[in-house]
Scaffold this motif. Structure first.
Motif: not given
Length: 140
Positions: A18-35, A73-84
């Motif tokens: 579940a944590l992994l899914a939450i971590a990667i879900a924004p990537l999927a949503f971003n890709a979907q929004a982009h498409s 800390e997790l939210n900060e890591a998530h934000a850094e990941h999203r920016e990267a």
């Protein structure tokens, strides 16, 4: 191993996906929004999606009994990941623009869209089979 250790282990095993899914879900949503033409990732739909993701993330943190410090800390890591990932995506788009002409890029986008639509028609909206597993063997 005692019962408490076994229970903690099973809770970790339960929430890790579940944590992994939450971590990667924004990537999927971003890709979907982009498409779908939301190339800047902005707008009311993007804001609502981010609010929903934040609510889901908070719910999972609470279920997993993650402390407020570690949540931050997790939210900060998530934000850094999203920016990267955004920077990497932009770098990739620049590289593609160096390789392909505008016409070739358009043809590639169209081909990808067609393939995506064919996949969705075959597998359903969420990428899962429609439940008729025998149909795929009979149709080929």
């Amino acid at each position: 191993m005692n019962v408490t250790s076994a229970r903690k282990m099973s809770i970790r095993q339960l929430f890790a996906p579940a944590l992994l899914a939450i971590a990667i879900a924004p990537l999927a949503f971003n890709a979907q929004a982009h498409s779908h033409g939301d190339h800047d990732g902005q707008g009311p739909d993007r804001e609502r999606m981010e609010e929903r993701m934040e609510e889901r993330r908070q719910e999972v943190y609470e279920r997993a009994d993650i402390s407020a410090e570690k949540q931050a800390e997790l939210n900060e890591a998530h934000a850094e990941h999203r920016e990267a990932m955004q920077a990497l995506r932009e770098e990739h788009h620049e590289r593609v623009a160096e390789i392909l002409t505008e016409e070739e890029q358009e043809a590639l986008r169209n081909a990808m869209q067609e393939a995506h639509e064919e996949y969705r028609d075959k597998h359903g909206k969420r990428g899962h089979h429609d439940g008729n597993s025998d149909d795929s063997a009979d149709s080929e």
